[in-house]
Scaffold this motif. Structure first.
Motif, mmCIF file in Angstrom:
data_model
loop_
_atom_site.group_PDB
_atom_site.id
_atom_site.type_symbol
_atom_site.label_atom_id
_atom_site.label_comp_id
_atom_site.label_asym_id
_atom_site.label_seq_id
_atom_site.Cartn_x
_atom_site.Cartn_y
_atom_site.Cartn_z
ATOM 1 N N LYS A 235 20.868 67.484 49.669
ATOM 2 C CA LYS A 235 19.785 68.453 49.240
ATOM 3 C C LYS A 235 18.760 67.323 49.093
ATOM 4 N N VAL A 236 17.405 67.752 49.578
ATOM 5 C CA VAL A 236 16.030 66.641 49.434
ATOM 6 C C VAL A 236 15.621 66.655 48.049
ATOM 7 N N ILE A 237 15.624 65.462 47.539
ATOM 8 C CA ILE A 237 15.080 65.378 45.930
ATOM 9 C C ILE A 237 13.797 65.203 46.051
ATOM 10 N N VAL A 238 13.354 64.334 47.157
ATOM 11 C CA VAL A 238 12.131 63.719 47.010
ATOM 12 C C VAL A 238 11.758 63.924 48.766
ATOM 13 N N LYS A 239 10.513 64.285 49.026
ATOM 14 C CA LYS A 239 10.339 64.536 50.335
ATOM 15 C C LYS A 239 9.169 63.544 50.577
ATOM 16 N N ASP A 240 9.221 62.709 51.753
ATOM 17 C CA ASP A 240 8.438 61.545 52.419
ATOM 18 C C ASP A 240 8.202 60.637 51.248
ATOM 19 N N ALA A 241 9.479 59.873 50.789
ATOM 20 C CA ALA A 241 9.099 58.729 49.977
ATOM 21 C C ALA A 241 8.597 57.726 50.767
ATOM 22 N N PRO A 242 7.666 56.695 50.290
ATOM 23 C CA PRO A 242 7.281 55.653 51.001
ATOM 24 C C PRO A 242 8.513 54.512 51.160
ATOM 25 N N ASN A 243 8.482 53.998 52.367
ATOM 26 C CA ASN A 243 9.412 52.736 52.769
ATOM 27 C C ASN A 243 8.883 51.525 53.036
ATOM 28 N N ASN A 244 8.966 50.597 52.588
ATOM 29 C CA ASN A 244 8.503 49.123 53.111
ATOM 30 C C ASN A 244 9.651 48.202 53.704
ATOM 31 N N VAL A 245 10.953 48.548 53.757
ATOM 32 C CA VAL A 245 11.877 47.789 54.182
ATOM 33 C C VAL A 245 12.439 48.231 55.726
ATOM 34 N N PRO A 246 12.268 47.290 56.790
ATOM 35 C CA PRO A 246 12.860 47.524 58.032
ATOM 36 C C PRO A 246 14.236 47.829 58.132
ATOM 37 N N ASN A 247 14.461 48.574 59.221
ATOM 38 C CA ASN A 247 15.614 49.033 59.386
ATOM 39 C C ASN A 247 16.353 48.789 60.887
ATOM 40 N N GLN A 248 15.194 48.011 61.485
ATOM 41 C CA GLN A 248 15.722 47.535 63.004
ATOM 42 C C GLN A 248 15.616 46.198 62.955
ATOM 43 N N VAL A 249 16.518 45.326 63.396
ATOM 44 C CA VAL A 249 16.757 43.824 63.172
ATOM 45 C C VAL A 249 17.521 43.391 64.203
ATOM 46 N N LYS A 250 16.807 42.303 64.834
ATOM 47 C CA LYS A 250 17.252 41.427 65.771
ATOM 48 C C LYS A 250 17.286 40.023 65.462
ATOM 49 N N ILE A 251 18.343 39.129 65.716
ATOM 50 C CA ILE A 251 18.372 37.875 65.546
ATOM 51 C C ILE A 251 19.159 37.396 66.631
ATOM 52 N N GLN A 252 18.557 36.204 67.268
ATOM 53 C CA GLN A 252 18.898 35.501 68.310
ATOM 54 C C GLN A 252 19.141 33.989 68.155
ATOM 55 N N GLY A 253 20.155 33.235 68.261
ATOM 56 C CA GLY A 253 19.956 31.723 68.079
ATOM 57 C C GLY A 253 21.297 31.176 68.478
ATOM 58 N N THR A 254 21.335 29.763 68.384
ATOM 59 C CA THR A 254 22.544 29.048 68.797
ATOM 60 C C THR A 254 23.316 28.487 67.227
ATOM 61 N N VAL A 255 24.400 28.425 67.303
ATOM 62 C CA VAL A 255 25.108 28.218 66.173
ATOM 63 C C VAL A 255 25.674 26.638 66.418
ATOM 64 N N VAL A 256 25.985 25.949 65.304
ATOM 65 C CA VAL A 256 26.762 24.597 65.636
ATOM 66 C C VAL A 256 28.157 24.766 64.830
ATOM 67 N N PRO A 257 29.157 23.979 65.477
ATOM 68 C CA PRO A 257 29.011 22.783 66.446
ATOM 69 C C PRO A 257 29.119 23.321 67.792
ATOM 70 N N SER A 258 29.398 24.586 68.107
ATOM 71 C CA SER A 258 29.658 24.960 69.476
ATOM 72 C C SER A 258 28.613 25.089 70.429
ATOM 73 N N ASN A 259 27.354 25.246 69.795
ATOM 74 C CA ASN A 259 26.069 25.712 70.601
ATOM 75 C C ASN A 259 26.239 26.886 71.194
ATOM 76 N N ALA A 260 27.009 27.702 70.742
ATOM 77 C CA ALA A 260 27.183 29.137 71.385
ATOM 78 C C ALA A 260 25.742 30.206 71.093
#
Length: 374
Positions: A235-260
């Motif tokens: 049941k909807v308690i509040v309609k269209d509450a403002p949101n300032n937190v992302p919900n789509q996240v991408k992270i890419q990098g290399t880790v140590v010690p494997s450099n994977a």
């Protein structure tokens, strides 16, 4: 050896059904603390003495359990060895500050506080007063996570060359539960970034190693979100509450010690029926590991978690099963938390406030990059 005497902060005194939080204290901490002969709850701290007394009665704690409504009173109780705080994230510091200054051992849930600055302040204060600290980053104590790391270190898949994690938050969709409506408010500090990404980085980095470097992207998919009552058929308690937190996240990098190369992908909301909420591949020179689960939160655990190993040389696949221990008998949310408590009492390694600051630094870097691009 005498049991460790605990002062617990955050056990709800409100009647069941009327409490509007997540009840993490009751679900994740209380079962272990009541079951273990090595700990005993001797005091509760709530917003008032009356609330603490109601919680003592509701959760059938011994009648001699002390009820406090003032953090100073808990800090001054010489009988309390360990203060455990599990309340909303932006309220973590205030209830334990006096106990830290008193030099007591303090266990605070993750995130340590609302942002990196406050987390650093807490860690510095604990160091100044020689207060032992624990933070609730229990993902590395998961039997499935430890099994994954064990198989990699055994050499069965050879050198790790890449890994990919893809998951849906469950939260962060077009609607949000009224119990965690603060997930829409970045300033509170408890949201899918700090909790979902934060916990997953803990167990991913435990298995693969820390990032040597990484790039990231975050976007807000829904700037307005409906607040709903999950117990009342959404049941909807509040309609269209403002949101300032992302919900789509991408992270890419290399880790140590494997450099994977490691790729982490998160999307907001629920997943498709029959599709794993979390799908994690680890690719090695000699084989692959794949972990799937119907929940991303491997720090909590999931009975349907499955680990498979594919041997490139033989072309065969097998299911890898993690060992069980006595804490598997606890309710699911309490199992890995219980293993964290065990590590503390046995004086084994466990994450402390300094460790939490390291994880907060990564989360802060994600936010800084987000701010620069928006």
């Amino acid at each position: 050896m005498a049991p460790i005497r605990v002062g617990l902060v955050g056990l709800p005194g409100a009647p069941e059904g009327s409490y509007s939080g997540t009840s993490w204290t009751a679900h994740a901490h209380l079962p272990y603390l009541k079951a273990s002969p090595h700990y005993t709850i001797i005091a509760l701290l709530n917003t008032s003495v009356e609330s603490a007394k109601r919680a003592i009665a509701r959760f059938e704690l011994p009648p001699e359990t002390k009820a406090y409504g003032d953090p100073d009173d808990l800090a001054n109780d010489k009988d309390v060895d360990l203060v455990v705080c599990s309340v909303r994230v932006d309220r973590h510091f205030q209830p334990v500050k006096a106990s830290i200054i008193a030099g007591k051992a303090v266990f605070v849930e993750w995130p340590l506080e609302r942002n990196l600055a406050v987390a650093r302040e807490m860690a510095a204060l604990a160091a100044q007063h020689n207060a032992p600290t624990i933070v609730g980053l229990q993902g590395s104590f998961s039997p499935e996570i430890r099994k994954l790391k064990e198989v990699i270190e055994s050499g069965r898949i050879g050198r790790v060359v890449s890994s990919s994690w893809e998951a849906s938050f469950g939260n962060g969709g077009r609607t949000e539960s009224k119990n965690v409506r603060y997930f829409l408010e970045r300033e509170v500090g408890g949201n899918v970034i700090s909790i979902g990404v934060g916990h997953s980085l803990e167990f991913i980095n435990y298995v693969l190693g820390d990032f040597k470097s990484f790039d990231s992207l975050m976007e807000i998919g829904y700037s307005k979100v409906d607040i709903v009552d999950r117990a009342a058929n959404d049941k909807v308690i509040v309609k269209d509450a403002p949101n300032n937190v992302p919900n789509q996240v991408k992270i890419q990098g290399t880790v140590v010690p494997s450099n994977a190369i490691v790729s982490i992908s998160w999307r907001g909301g629920k997943t498709l029926p029959g599709v794993p909420q979390a799908d994690w591949w680890v690719v090695g020179e000699k084989g692959y590991l794949r972990l799937t689960a119907t929940s991303w939160s491997l720090n909590v655990g999931n009975p349907e978690t499955k680990i498979e190993l594919f041997d490139i040389t033989t072309g065969t696949a097998e299911t890898i099963v993690a060992e069980k221990d006595e804490w598997n008998e606890l309710p699911l949310p309490a199992q890995n938390v219980g293993r964290l408590y065990e590590a503390y009492r046995k004086k084994e390694w466990y994450p402390n406030f300094e460790w939490a600051v390291k994880r907060h630094e990564t989360i802060e870097e994600l936010w800084q990059r987000f701010d620069l691009s928006h």
